[in-house]
Structures are given as structure tokens and as C-alpha cells.
Design a protein around this motif. Sequence first.
Motif, PDB file in Angstrom:
ATOM      1  N   GLU A   1     -20.498 -29.564 -10.498  1.00  0.00           N
ATOM      2  CA  GLU A   1     -19.452 -28.852  -9.439  1.00  0.00           C
ATOM      3  C   GLU A   1     -18.306 -28.431 -10.006  1.00  0.00           C
ATOM      4  O   GLU A   1     -17.770 -29.450 -10.791  1.00  0.00           O
TER       5      GLU A   1
ATOM      6  N   SER B  91     -22.939 -33.785  -2.794  1.00  0.00           N
ATOM      7  CA  SER B  91     -21.593 -32.865  -2.919  1.00  0.00           C
ATOM      8  C   SER B  91     -20.461 -33.161  -2.116  1.00  0.00           C
ATOM      9  O   SER B  91     -20.730 -33.918  -1.118  1.00  0.00           O
TER      10      SER B  91
ATOM     11  N   LEU C 134     -19.046 -35.631 -10.220  1.00  0.00           N
ATOM     12  CA  LEU C 134     -19.168 -34.190  -9.688  1.00  0.00           C
ATOM     13  C   LEU C 134     -19.264 -33.283 -10.864  1.00  0.00           C
ATOM     14  O   LEU C 134     -19.967 -32.652 -10.810  1.00  0.00           O
TER      15      LEU C 134
END
Length: 202
Positions: A144, A69, A139
Motif C-alpha cells: 500500500e 487494507s 501496510l
Amino acid sequence: MSFCIAIDGPAAAGKGTISKAVAKHFGFAHLDTGLLYRATGAKTFEGLTPIEAAESLTAKDLERDDLRSGDAGQAASRVAAVPEVRAALVDFQQAFARREGGAVLDGRDIGTVICPDAEVKLYVIASDEVRATRRHKELVAKGEDISLEAVLEDLRERDERDAARATAPLKPADDATVIDTTEMSIDEAVAQVIALIEARRG
Ligand code: CDP
């Protein structure tokens, strides 16, 4: 026999993908040293100091699913500036670099600090925009919710912090070969790197 390939460079330049492919091609072991710093950073989320986190790091900590992350990346680059954190992680990396059968390590200080006598040293770069676009795609694929601009800012902030720190800063070793992947596909970059290593192995 040992044979160490050191692959350094700024965030999201393609080090990880190239390292994995090169390790597979030559049958070498691969260590993503960024994961050590990401796992150390992630442990500070639970209240440990950076030094406590690094000194108590175990293989299990590297299996956390939040290590890729953006938050873990930022935490990694903060703990990575602490000299005692780096010191706690040196022995493991150096032993890995000199294991029998060959090793590929990717990070920021492999060619300069961890394995200064590496048989091959590469420094992988790409333009900020290309790096941000690649990382943004990764991501988003992981779920995300982040904008391209935020990713670009995150990479630049980490690179600045990584390059400015006093201990083991991000920089090419004097004898590293620079590979610019801005205009290359991953397959092209991997092919170029494999050809270079084969030439070096003789
Ligand atoms: O994948 P990405 O290039 O974004 O980063 P990473 O290789 O996973 O590294 C995350 C952070 O750990 C970096 O921004 C550095 O601050 C730190 N790091 C380091 O200081 N030394 C290394 N050998 C590897 C990573």
C-alpha cells in the motif's frame, strides 16, 4: 471444557499478534473478530447495504485478499456502528467463544458484550504514534502506498468512531487487565500475557 480469553483494544495495538501467539501457546482456537466487520464492510463496496452484507456473510467472504487494507478498515468501522450488523454477528462469535478446548477472541467488545464471563480479559493499548508506525510498516509491506500521517489519522478516526458509538463501544471491561505495549517488543508482550493467563488458570 471451554476457556475464553477476550482481548480488546484500539486499532493496531498488538491484539492480533498477541492473540495468535497466545492461541498457539495454549492450543486454543483463535477468532479475529475484526475480520467479520472488515468482510462486512468490504461487501458494501459491491452495493449491498451493511445489514444485507452482515446477514449474508459466509466463510468465503473472510478469504478476500483486500480485508487488511485501510479502506476495508474504514468500511468496517462504519458498518460496525449499525446495531443490526452487530446483532447478525453475535451468535457466531458467542458459539466460538464457548467451543470445547478453549478460544481466544480479539476485537472491541469481546469482554464487554460477546463474552462478559470470559475467564481472562485483556485490554491492549499503545501510544497513537507507536500504533501508527506498526500499522504503517504492515501496510507498506503489503504494497500500500500510504504515509505515516495518513495511517495515524485513519487510526484516530476509527478509534473515535468505535468509542463514540452507542452499541458495544470500544472500552475496557471493568474487570479487564490493561496491557500497554508502547515500550514492549512483541515477544515481551506475548510473554507477559502468557504468564498472566497461566497464573489465572492455576
Ligand atoms: O486490526 P485493527 O485493530 O486495525 O482493526 P480490526 O480489529 O480488524 O477491526 C476493524 C474495525 O472493525 C474496527 O475499527 C471496529 O470498528 C470494528 N470491530 C468492532 O466493532 N468490533 C469488534 N469486535 C471487532 C472489530
